[in-house]
Write an enzyme that holds these catalytic residues in place. Structure first.
Site, PDB file in Angstrom:
ATOM      1  N   THR A   1       0.674  -1.225  -0.014  1.00 27.89           N
ATOM      2  CA  THR A   1       0.092  -0.026  -0.003  1.00 27.89           C
ATOM      3  C   THR A   1       0.869   1.230  -0.027  1.00 27.89           C
ATOM      4  O   THR A   1       2.037   1.444   0.476  1.00 27.89           O
ATOM      5  CB  THR A   1      -0.860   0.090   1.320  1.00 27.89           C
ATOM      6  OG1 THR A   1      -1.158   1.298   1.410  1.00 27.89           O
ATOM      7  CG2 THR A   1      -0.198  -0.479   2.466  1.00 27.89           C
ATOM      8  N   ASP A   2       0.259   2.375  -0.463  1.00 34.26           N
ATOM      9  CA  ASP A   2       1.007   3.502  -0.442  1.00 34.26           C
ATOM     10  C   ASP A   2       1.264   4.111   0.806  1.00 34.26           C
ATOM     11  O   ASP A   2       1.951   4.878   1.157  1.00 34.26           O
ATOM     12  CB  ASP A   2       0.492   4.694  -1.317  1.00 34.26           C
ATOM     13  CG  ASP A   2      -1.111   4.941  -0.976  1.00 34.26           C
ATOM     14  OD1 ASP A   2      -1.803   4.361   0.034  1.00 34.26           O
ATOM     15  OD2 ASP A   2      -1.696   5.908  -1.780  1.00 34.26           O
ATOM     16  N   GLU A   3       0.490   3.517   1.932  1.00 35.24           N
ATOM     17  CA  GLU A   3       0.658   4.241   3.402  1.00 35.24           C
ATOM     18  C   GLU A   3       1.904   3.761   3.855  1.00 35.24           C
ATOM     19  O   GLU A   3       2.048   4.242   4.861  1.00 35.24           O
ATOM     20  CB  GLU A   3      -0.497   3.340   4.215  1.00 35.24           C
ATOM     21  CG  GLU A   3      -2.001   3.848   3.917  1.00 35.24           C
ATOM     22  CD  GLU A   3      -2.955   3.604   4.690  1.00 35.24           C
ATOM     23  OE1 GLU A   3      -4.142   3.603   4.555  1.00 35.24           O
ATOM     24  OE2 GLU A   3      -2.408   3.784   5.926  1.00 35.24           O
TER      25      GLU A   3
ATOM     26  N   TYR B   1      -1.154  -0.340  11.317  1.00 32.43           N
ATOM     27  CA  TYR B   1      -1.574  -0.905  10.009  1.00 32.43           C
ATOM     28  C   TYR B   1      -0.507  -0.867   9.017  1.00 32.43           C
ATOM     29  O   TYR B   1       0.281  -1.654   8.703  1.00 32.43           O
ATOM     30  CB  TYR B   1      -2.826  -0.717   9.415  1.00 32.43           C
ATOM     31  CG  TYR B   1      -2.926  -0.890   7.839  1.00 32.43           C
ATOM     32  CD1 TYR B   1      -3.222  -2.242   7.598  1.00 32.43           C
ATOM     33  CD2 TYR B   1      -3.107   0.127   6.988  1.00 32.43           C
ATOM     34  CE1 TYR B   1      -3.128  -2.423   6.046  1.00 32.43           C
ATOM     35  CE2 TYR B   1      -3.122  -0.110   5.552  1.00 32.43           C
ATOM     36  CZ  TYR B   1      -3.074  -1.553   5.242  1.00 32.43           C
ATOM     37  OH  TYR B   1      -3.145  -1.708   3.969  1.00 32.43           O
TER      38      TYR B   1
ATOM     39  N   LYS C   1       2.592  -3.416   7.244  1.00 37.56           N
ATOM     40  CA  LYS C   1       2.643  -3.658   5.867  1.00 37.56           C
ATOM     41  C   LYS C   1       4.064  -3.108   5.507  1.00 37.56           C
ATOM     42  O   LYS C   1       4.793  -3.851   4.659  1.00 37.56           O
ATOM     43  CB  LYS C   1       1.743  -2.800   5.151  1.00 37.56           C
ATOM     44  CG  LYS C   1       0.137  -3.116   5.348  1.00 37.56           C
ATOM     45  CD  LYS C   1      -0.183  -4.512   4.684  1.00 37.56           C
ATOM     46  CE  LYS C   1      -0.247  -4.383   3.272  1.00 37.56           C
ATOM     47  NZ  LYS C   1      -0.578  -5.780   2.741  1.00 37.56           N
TER      48      LYS C   1
HETATM   49  P1  NAD Z   1      -9.919  -6.994   3.118  1.00 38.31           P
HETATM   50  O1  NAD Z   1     -10.083  -6.412   4.691  1.00 38.31           O
HETATM   51  O2  NAD Z   1     -11.251  -6.451   2.346  1.00 38.31           O
HETATM   52  O3  NAD Z   1      -9.887  -8.439   2.865  1.00 38.31           O
HETATM   53  C1  NAD Z   1      -8.825  -9.041   3.762  1.00 38.31           C
HETATM   54  C2  NAD Z   1      -8.849 -10.566   3.281  1.00 38.31           C
HETATM   55  O4  NAD Z   1      -7.634 -11.301   4.049  1.00 38.31           O
HETATM   56  C3  NAD Z   1     -10.321 -11.381   3.887  1.00 38.31           C
HETATM   57  O5  NAD Z   1     -10.780 -11.969   3.149  1.00 38.31           O
HETATM   58  C4  NAD Z   1      -9.796 -11.903   5.212  1.00 38.31           C
HETATM   59  O6  NAD Z   1     -10.562 -12.949   5.643  1.00 38.31           O
HETATM   60  C5  NAD Z   1      -8.284 -12.254   4.729  1.00 38.31           C
HETATM   61  N1  NAD Z   1      -7.557 -12.615   5.788  1.00 38.31           N
HETATM   62  C6  NAD Z   1      -7.245 -11.753   7.055  1.00 38.31           C
HETATM   63  N2  NAD Z   1      -6.151 -12.462   7.748  1.00 38.31           N
HETATM   64  C7  NAD Z   1      -6.038 -13.571   7.081  1.00 38.31           C
HETATM   65  C8  NAD Z   1      -5.311 -14.567   7.547  1.00 38.31           C
HETATM   66  N3  NAD Z   1      -4.380 -14.462   8.712  1.00 38.31           N
HETATM   67  N4  NAD Z   1      -4.933 -15.648   6.786  1.00 38.31           N
HETATM   68  C9  NAD Z   1      -5.838 -15.855   5.578  1.00 38.31           C
HETATM   69  N5  NAD Z   1      -6.669 -14.870   4.986  1.00 38.31           N
HETATM   70  C10 NAD Z   1      -6.876 -13.940   5.994  1.00 38.31           C
HETATM   71  O7  NAD Z   1      -9.018  -6.135   2.410  1.00 38.31           O
HETATM   72  P2  NAD Z   1      -8.540  -5.449   1.096  1.00 38.31           P
HETATM   73  O8  NAD Z   1      -9.333  -4.050   1.081  1.00 38.31           O
HETATM   74  O9  NAD Z   1      -9.318  -6.255   0.024  1.00 38.31           O
HETATM   75  O10 NAD Z   1      -6.904  -5.423   0.820  1.00 38.31           O
HETATM   76  C11 NAD Z   1      -6.239  -6.499   0.282  1.00 38.31           C
HETATM   77  C12 NAD Z   1      -4.864  -6.224   0.269  1.00 38.31           C
HETATM   78  O11 NAD Z   1      -4.611  -5.036  -0.388  1.00 38.31           O
HETATM   79  C13 NAD Z   1      -4.512  -5.911   1.621  1.00 38.31           C
HETATM   80  O12 NAD Z   1      -3.121  -6.584   1.709  1.00 38.31           O
HETATM   81  C14 NAD Z   1      -4.126  -4.467   1.870  1.00 38.31           C
HETATM   82  O13 NAD Z   1      -3.267  -4.070   2.615  1.00 38.31           O
HETATM   83  C15 NAD Z   1      -3.867  -4.203   0.421  1.00 38.31           C
HETATM   84  N6  NAD Z   1      -4.198  -2.610  -0.088  1.00 38.31           N
HETATM   85  C16 NAD Z   1      -5.453  -2.462   0.140  1.00 38.31           C
HETATM   86  C17 NAD Z   1      -5.820  -1.025  -0.251  1.00 38.31           C
HETATM   87  C18 NAD Z   1      -7.410  -0.543   0.119  1.00 38.31           C
HETATM   88  O14 NAD Z   1      -7.640   0.506  -0.522  1.00 38.31           O
HETATM   89  N7  NAD Z   1      -8.235  -1.362   0.506  1.00 38.31           N
HETATM   90  C19 NAD Z   1      -5.028  -0.251  -0.795  1.00 38.31           C
HETATM   91  C20 NAD Z   1      -3.840  -0.874  -1.185  1.00 38.31           C
HETATM   92  C21 NAD Z   1      -3.479  -2.048  -0.714  1.00 38.31           C
HETATM   93  O1  DAU Z   2      -4.084   4.247   0.940  1.00 39.11           O
HETATM   94  C1  DAU Z   2      -4.434   2.608   0.896  1.00 39.11           C
HETATM   95  C2  DAU Z   2      -4.985   2.439   2.196  1.00 39.11           C
HETATM   96  O2  DAU Z   2      -6.272   3.191   2.011  1.00 39.11           O
HETATM   97  C3  DAU Z   2      -4.898   0.904   2.474  1.00 39.11           C
HETATM   98  O3  DAU Z   2      -3.718   0.412   2.585  1.00 39.11           O
HETATM   99  C4  DAU Z   2      -5.972   0.587   3.452  1.00 39.11           C
HETATM  100  O4  DAU Z   2      -6.076  -0.675   3.860  1.00 39.11           O
HETATM  101  C5  DAU Z   2      -7.203   1.321   3.673  1.00 39.11           C
HETATM  102  O5  DAU Z   2      -8.211   0.820   4.275  1.00 39.11           O
HETATM  103  C6  DAU Z   2      -7.061   2.619   3.002  1.00 39.11           C
HETATM  104  O6  DAU Z   2      -6.726   3.379   4.212  1.00 39.11           O
HETATM  105  P1  DAU Z   2      -7.185   4.760   4.471  1.00 39.11           P
HETATM  106  O7  DAU Z   2      -7.109   4.969   6.016  1.00 39.11           O
HETATM  107  O8  DAU Z   2      -6.714   5.802   3.571  1.00 39.11           O
HETATM  108  O9  DAU Z   2      -9.035   4.508   4.399  1.00 39.11           O
HETATM  109  P2  DAU Z   2     -10.293   4.748   4.887  1.00 39.11           P
HETATM  110  O10 DAU Z   2     -11.242   4.269   4.346  1.00 39.11           O
HETATM  111  O11 DAU Z   2     -10.115   4.250   6.312  1.00 39.11           O
HETATM  112  O12 DAU Z   2     -10.066   6.304   5.194  1.00 39.11           O
HETATM  113  C7  DAU Z   2      -9.899   7.119   3.913  1.00 39.11           C
HETATM  114  C8  DAU Z   2      -9.981   8.726   4.457  1.00 39.11           C
HETATM  115  O13 DAU Z   2     -11.522   8.974   5.038  1.00 39.11           O
HETATM  116  C9  DAU Z   2      -9.038   8.827   5.744  1.00 39.11           C
HETATM  117  O14 DAU Z   2      -8.431  10.287   5.527  1.00 39.11           O
HETATM  118  C10 DAU Z   2      -9.838   8.762   6.852  1.00 39.11           C
HETATM  119  C11 DAU Z   2     -11.157   9.400   6.364  1.00 39.11           C
HETATM  120  N1  DAU Z   2     -12.315   8.811   7.067  1.00 39.11           N
HETATM  121  C12 DAU Z   2     -12.544   7.538   6.993  1.00 39.11           C
HETATM  122  C13 DAU Z   2     -13.783   6.825   7.702  1.00 39.11           C
HETATM  123  C14 DAU Z   2     -13.724   5.239   7.821  1.00 39.11           C
HETATM  124  C15 DAU Z   2     -13.472   9.442   7.570  1.00 39.11           C
HETATM  125  O15 DAU Z   2     -13.345  10.949   7.351  1.00 39.11           O
HETATM  126  N2  DAU Z   2     -14.669   9.020   7.861  1.00 39.11           N
HETATM  127  C16 DAU Z   2     -14.748   7.595   8.086  1.00 39.11           C
HETATM  128  O16 DAU Z   2     -15.819   7.247   8.682  1.00 39.11           O
END
Ligand code: NAD
Ligand code: DAU
Length: 345
Positions: free
Chosen positions: A125-127, A150, A154
């Site tokens: 992730t970019d985070e 988190y 990562k």
């Molecule tokens: P999500 O939370 O929707 O899904 C995570 C999945 O992993 C779930 O199906 C969960 O059951 C499974 N899981 C959790 N712990 C596990 C374990 N110990 N063993 C096996 N399975 C397990 O997550 P997402 O948003 O789909 O993110 C997927 C990947 O992409 C993550 O690695 C996250 O860091 C990365 N990512 C997410 C975002 C975003 O914006 N959501 C952006 C960049 C990168």
């Molecule tokens: O940048 C990639 C990441 O994006 C992934 O690695 C993470 O798994 C994913 O959860 C996401 O992280 P963020 O913290 O950026 O996403 P989130 O949706 O939690 O929040 C997005 C922005 O919105 C952040 O500035 C916090 C704000 N926010 C979030 C929630 C849930 C609010 O203002 N209100 C809310 O209720």
């Protein structure tokens, strides 16, 4: 080619599985997922009877589970999506983030190395880069500076992955993507919280002043880039993935309300997230140059499609918003001030 996808029942992992099975006849997928609160097999109804798809329930941090799936399915490639992914949950309890994201990745790397895996893609992730000021964008060589438990977990997993390349010559690479949105996202992340709350006429919670910036990419575009990493990615490399669609959280909530025809009076500013990163922006010129990858989905179009999907899938939303979700929502929002003041003491 047989690909082990971990975390394939989550939001992006399931997008990847659906995308690959729709677009590639030469790939078989084994989905290995623990089915935490975030894992949902309903995300995979479209592919569940496809003979090229198999599901195995298991934990990436349990060597026995990982060993068994390798022994049964003999994958050639691993794509590791499995993770604990929500920043706010990592502030509430850091332990599962260390266990799954760090120890789980190490366990998967170790089994993969012993099994002669030909490519290992760590989905990051970019985070991990931390927070930007008003100018500039993260490049692949930007130093890691994570803010939350988190993102620290990562970043650690990224370093473990690259150490396996440097030490053992193991063919691993890392992709780092910006914020994803789209159908099937669990309503703990910003956009599905906003959309599902607006559907129910509830308040739309915005942390702090709402001016934090995120770069939003439609999840299927992320999946398309990961598939290119599978074909074209080089071992030992890091690849950024982004869309260029930078928005403040206030711009996002206003756009959601405009599309849904709801009033801005639903917006409620709530106490800020501790350690809240101000701005993320991704320089993805490396994959544009090396793979010819381009983002093709505009934010307005992707958001309208996402909202229409949630509006048509009350059944999916009701399946998610169970007692454990309501308890989570209560802890995070209804009692947000109380929780944070307790944390700060
Ligand atoms: P999500 O939370 O929707 O899904 C995570 C999945 O992993 C779930 O199906 C969960 O059951 C499974 N899981 C959790 N712990 C596990 C374990 N110990 N063993 C096996 N399975 C397990 O997550 P997402 O948003 O789909 O993110 C997927 C990947 O992409 C993550 O690695 C996250 O860091 C990365 N990512 C997410 C975002 C975003 O914006 N959501 C952006 C960049 C990168
Ligand atoms: O940048 C990639 C990441 O994006 C992934 O690695 C993470 O798994 C994913 O959860 C996401 O992280 P963020 O913290 O950026 O996403 P989130 O949706 O939690 O929040 C997005 C922005 O919105 C952040 O500035 C916090 C704000 N926010 C979030 C929630 C849930 C609010 O203002 N209100 C809310 O209720």
């Amino acid at each position: 080619m047989k690909v082990l996808v971990t975390g394939g029942a989550g939001f992006i992992g399931s997008s990847f599985i659906r995308y690959v099975l729709r677009n590639r006849e030469d790939i078989e997928i084994v989905n290995f997922d623990k089915l935490t609160y975030a894992g949902n097999l309903r995300n995979l109804e479209e592919v569940s009877t496809d003979p090229r798809y198999a599901f195995v329930r298991g934990d990436i941090a349990e060597p026995d589970h990982v060993g068994a799936v390798f022994q049964q399915h003999h994958p050639e490639v691993v794509v590791n999506f499995a993770a604990e992914t929500h920043v706010d949950r990592s502030i509430e309890d850091t332990t599962p983030f260390l266990r799954t994201n760090v120890a789980g990745t190490q366990c998967l790397l170790e089994q993969s190395r012993r099994s002669g895996i030909t490519k290992f893609i760590q989905i990051s992730t970019d985070e991990v880069y931390g927070s930007l000021g008003t100018q500039g964008a993260f490049r692949e060589d930007t130093p890691l500076d994570p803010s939350s438990p988190y993102s620290a977990s990562k970043a650690s997993a990224d370093i473990w992955t690259l150490s396996y390349f440097k030490t053992f010559g193991f063919p691993a690479l890392v992709t780092r993507c910006s914020n994803n949105y789209g159908p099937f996202q669990f309503p703990e992340k910003l956009i599905p919280v906003l959309v599902t709350n607006a559907m129910e006429g509830r308040m739309l919670p915005i942390y702090g002043d709402g001016l934090n910036v995120r770069e939003w990419i439609f999840a299927d575009e992320h999946s398309r880039a990961v598939l290119m990493a599978l074909d074209l990615g080089r071992a030992g490399e890091v690849y950024n993935i982004g869309s260029g669609h930078e928005k403040t959280n206030l711009e996002v909530v206003r756009e959601v309300l405009r599309i849904m025809g709801k009033p801005e009076s639903l917006i409620q500013f709530v106490k800020d997230r501790p350690g809240h990163d101000r701005r993320y922006a991704i320089d993805c010129s490396k994959i544009q140059r090396e793979w010819g990858w381009q983002s093709a989905v505009g934010f307005g179009a992707g958001l309208a499609e996402t909202i229409a999907w949630y509006q048509s899938r009350q059944d999916w939303i009701q399946g998610i918003k169970d007692a454990s979700y309501l308890s989570y929502y209560d802890r995070m929002y209804t009692r947000r001030d109380e929780t944070l003041s307790r944390l700060n003491r």
